[in-house]
Structures are given as C-alpha cells and as structure tokens.
Design a protein around this motif. Structure first.
Motif, mmCIF file in Angstrom:
data_model
loop_
_atom_site.group_PDB
_atom_site.id
_atom_site.type_symbol
_atom_site.label_atom_id
_atom_site.label_comp_id
_atom_site.label_asym_id
_atom_site.label_seq_id
_atom_site.Cartn_x
_atom_site.Cartn_y
_atom_site.Cartn_z
ATOM 1 N N GLU A 1 -8.826 5.530 2.101
ATOM 2 C CA GLU A 1 -8.259 5.279 3.427
ATOM 3 C C GLU A 1 -7.654 3.878 3.455
ATOM 4 N N LEU A 2 -6.704 3.714 4.368
ATOM 5 C CA LEU A 2 -6.041 2.424 4.501
ATOM 6 C C LEU A 2 -6.976 1.426 5.175
ATOM 7 N N ASN A 3 -7.144 0.267 4.569
ATOM 8 C CA ASN A 3 -7.941 -0.792 5.193
ATOM 9 C C ASN A 3 -7.099 -1.398 6.320
ATOM 10 N N HIS B 1 -7.581 -3.749 8.296
ATOM 11 C CA HIS B 1 -7.684 -5.192 8.528
ATOM 12 C C HIS B 1 -6.870 -6.011 7.526
ATOM 13 N N VAL B 2 -6.383 -5.389 6.494
ATOM 14 C CA VAL B 2 -5.605 -6.112 5.480
ATOM 15 C C VAL B 2 -4.149 -6.201 5.929
ATOM 16 N N PRO B 3 -3.588 -7.394 5.997
ATOM 17 C CA PRO B 3 -2.190 -7.543 6.432
ATOM 18 C C PRO B 3 -1.207 -7.253 5.292
ATOM 19 N N PHE B 4 -1.161 -6.005 4.863
ATOM 20 C CA PHE B 4 -0.226 -5.637 3.807
ATOM 21 C C PHE B 4 1.191 -6.038 4.221
ATOM 22 N N ASP B 5 1.953 -6.516 3.256
ATOM 23 C CA ASP B 5 3.351 -6.830 3.542
ATOM 24 C C ASP B 5 4.143 -5.548 3.808
ATOM 25 N N LEU B 6 3.759 -4.477 3.121
ATOM 26 C CA LEU B 6 4.464 -3.210 3.269
ATOM 27 C C LEU B 6 3.504 -2.059 3.006
ATOM 28 N N ALA C 1 0.855 -1.185 0.000
ATOM 29 C CA ALA C 1 0.000 0.000 0.000
ATOM 30 C C ALA C 1 0.889 1.233 0.000
ATOM 31 N N VAL C 2 0.491 2.228 -0.773
ATOM 32 C CA VAL C 2 1.212 3.502 -0.820
ATOM 33 C C VAL C 2 0.265 4.574 -0.306
ATOM 34 N N LEU C 3 0.614 5.148 0.825
ATOM 35 C CA LEU C 3 -0.208 6.166 1.460
ATOM 36 C C LEU C 3 0.348 7.539 1.111
ATOM 37 N N GLY C 4 -0.364 8.240 0.230
ATOM 38 C CA GLY C 4 0.120 9.498 -0.314
ATOM 39 C C GLY C 4 0.539 9.284 -1.751
ATOM 40 N N VAL C 5 -0.277 9.774 -2.699
ATOM 41 C CA VAL C 5 -0.047 9.439 -4.112
ATOM 42 C C VAL C 5 0.247 10.701 -4.910
ATOM 43 N N ALA D 1 -3.072 -3.815 10.404
ATOM 44 C CA ALA D 1 -2.507 -5.166 10.452
ATOM 45 C C ALA D 1 -1.271 -5.295 9.569
ATOM 46 N N ALA D 2 -0.805 -4.187 9.004
ATOM 47 C CA ALA D 2 0.356 -4.218 8.115
ATOM 48 C C ALA D 2 1.567 -4.822 8.814
ATOM 49 N N ARG D 3 2.337 -5.601 8.069
ATOM 50 C CA ARG D 3 3.515 -6.247 8.641
ATOM 51 C C ARG D 3 4.702 -5.284 8.756
ATOM 52 N N CYS D 4 4.776 -4.323 7.850
ATOM 53 C CA CYS D 4 5.847 -3.321 7.929
ATOM 54 C C CYS D 4 5.312 -1.987 7.440
ATOM 55 N N ILE D 5 5.675 -0.926 8.142
ATOM 56 C CA ILE D 5 5.298 0.433 7.767
ATOM 57 C C ILE D 5 6.583 1.215 7.544
#
Length: 301
Positions: free
Chosen positions: A71-73, A75-80, A13-17, A101-105
């Motif tokens: 908005e960021l979901n 509940h989704v376990p994004f890898d990054l 996921a990319v927050l800020g596009v 639930a993201a694994r890395c931010i």
C-alpha cells in the motif's frame, strides 16, 4: 544542439506493477537512478514475486532495485506517484491518493472522465499521461519490454515529467491537452481491444461484421463527446470521425489478423467493458442524438 540534463534523484512511487508499471519502475530506478517504490495488490502473485526479488528483474536477469510495498505510505512526500491501474480500479485507491502527501499524482491510463480524477486529488498536483510501451511479464515475473518501438513516445501533459522519462530512457513527449486526448482515445481504445478479443476468440481475426460494428461504435462515441460539449481531439481523431465507418472497419479487421496485436490487446477485456459502461453512463439523458446502443454493441463477447 541542446543536451538533455538528467533531473535530480527523486522519490517516485508506482501504484500498479503490471506490464506498464514494471517497465516504468525498471527504467526510472535503473536508468534514471531514482528512489522508486512499487506498490502491488496485497496477497497477489506479483507482490510475492517482487518481495522475492527485491527488484524488478528483466528476462536478461538485469535488476532494478526498488522498495516493495502493498500500500502507498500516505505520509511520505513522494515527488511523483504514477498510477498505472485501470480506470475501473482506481476508485478503490482514490481516498488513499487524496490523503497522500505526494507532491504530484500522475494518472496513466484510459479514462473518459479525467476531470473527476483531477478534482479528487486537487488540480495543483494532478497530472495525466498515456503510455506507449509494449511489455509483458512471464510466469516468473520477469519483464520483457520494448520501449520506443516504432518511434512511439509516452504522452504527458507536463514538461518536467516528460523530461524525467526521457532522462530515464523512456521516450516521452508533451501533449498539452491531455484530458481531451484521453477522452477521445477511449472509443478507439475500446474498438482496438474488442477487435483483438474477437480475433483471439475466432483464432485468427475478427469478422467483417464485428469490425464494422466496432467502427460504428467509435463514431457513436465521438458523437457522445460532441453532445457533452467537448471537442474531438486531436486532428487525427477528427479525421476518423469524418471518415466513413467502413474505412475504420478495414483497419480494425486487418489489425485483428496480426498475431502480436491480438496477444497484446486481448488482455484488456475487463477494461474495455468498463470503458463502454463509463461512456453510456456519461450520455445526457434524453439526448436522441447519442446512439448508446451502438456504443453498447462494442463490448467484447
């Protein structure tokens, strides 16, 4: 000779596009083959563009298909999750990142206090980086990016994410002490952005007085970092710290006369002012060795 092996398909996921986030999303989806979700501000023109296209589209019409959200979901376990907002914008999304639930931010912007962000999301899933790409979006939201220009590489503190970027044709290198690197980059970032603003305001370059004021502010910013018990890092910044302010002023004065430099960095006026405020707020109370007036003088007019 070793061969770079592309990583498995990941959920990113990319927050800020904006310029940078769009470049990362485009390359990770198109060249890297990853499942990419982009999150733009609700009600923004950029969100409308992305929903219209269902993709990041470059000026040549090439598309990188992405999922689009406002908005960021959590509940989704994004890898990054890559956060490409500015430091003064991130507080509004920190609670959401904490719950995620993201694994890395990975925080990918200038910040004077990276430790605060690390503690907010947890040390075990926090990463830092600094982009070195040149990109713009036209009025239709089409991306024009120069990746790896001049041999520049995006810096990251974790090998796995540097490998991810390199495999997606985003040149990257590992910087093991990213927190020190970011903190010490802030005074220089402010100087470069502020001198660009001054150059645009004057229509061709900053004055010598403005350049010298900013160079003195950089030295004061490094003095602040030392007063906090932090090192000046890396070696290149220690050399600037030890050099006369006039040497850096020459560099700033000269670069403000380069049109492409002005156009690229003059857009950072709000970021520049916020970083100055962050440095002043971090100054130890009553420490006469910290010249906060010189730091404050770096704010763009």
């Amino acid at each position: 000779m070793s061969t770079l092996v592309a990583p498995l398909k990941l959920r990113v996921a990319v927050l800020g596009v904006g310029n940078i986030g769009s470049t990362f999303a485009f390359q990770l989806a198109r060249a890297g083959g990853h499942d990419v979700t982009v999150i733009a501000r609700s009600g923004s023109v950029r969100l409308e563009q992305l929903r219209r296209d269902g993709a990041i589209v470059d000026v040549n019409g090439e598309r990188a298909n992405v999922h689009v959200a406002d908005e960021l979901n959590e509940h989704v376990p994004f890898d990054l999750v890559i956060v490409t907002l500015l430091a003064h914008q991130v507080d509004s999304v920190l609670p959401m990142l904490q719950r995620s639930a993201a694994r890395c931010i990975q925080f990918m912007f200038n910040t004077f206090d990276p430790e605060r962000l690390r503690e907010a999301v947890g040390p075990d899933r926090c990463a830092f980086g600094m982009n070195f790409v040149q990109a713009t979006l036209d009025t239709a939201g089409r991306l024009k990016a120069a990746v790896g220009a001049g041999g520049q590489k995006t810096l990251m503190d974790q090998r796995r994410w540097a490998d991810l970027f390199n495999a997606a044709k985003l040149p990257a290198a590992v910087e093991p002490d990213m927190t020190s690197w970011l903190r010490c980059h802030v005074p220089l970032c402010v100087a470069f952005e502020s001198v660009a603003v001054a150059g645009v305001r004057r229509g061709g370059g900053a004055s010598w007085r403005e350049a010298l004021t900013l160079a003195r502010g950089v030295h004061a910013g490094f003095g602040l970092i030392r007063s906090l018990g932090r090192p000046i890092y890396p070696r290149s910044k220690r050399m600037i710290d030890r050099s006369p302010a006039s040497v850096l002023a020459v560099v700033l004065w000269s670069m403000s006369r380069v049109r492409s430099f002005r156009e690229l960095l003059a857009t950072g006026k709000a970021e520049c002012a916020a970083l100055v405020d962050a440095m002043i707020a971090a100054a130890p109370p009553g420490d006469a060795s910290v010249d906060t007036s010189a730091i404050a003088a770096m704010k763009p007019l």
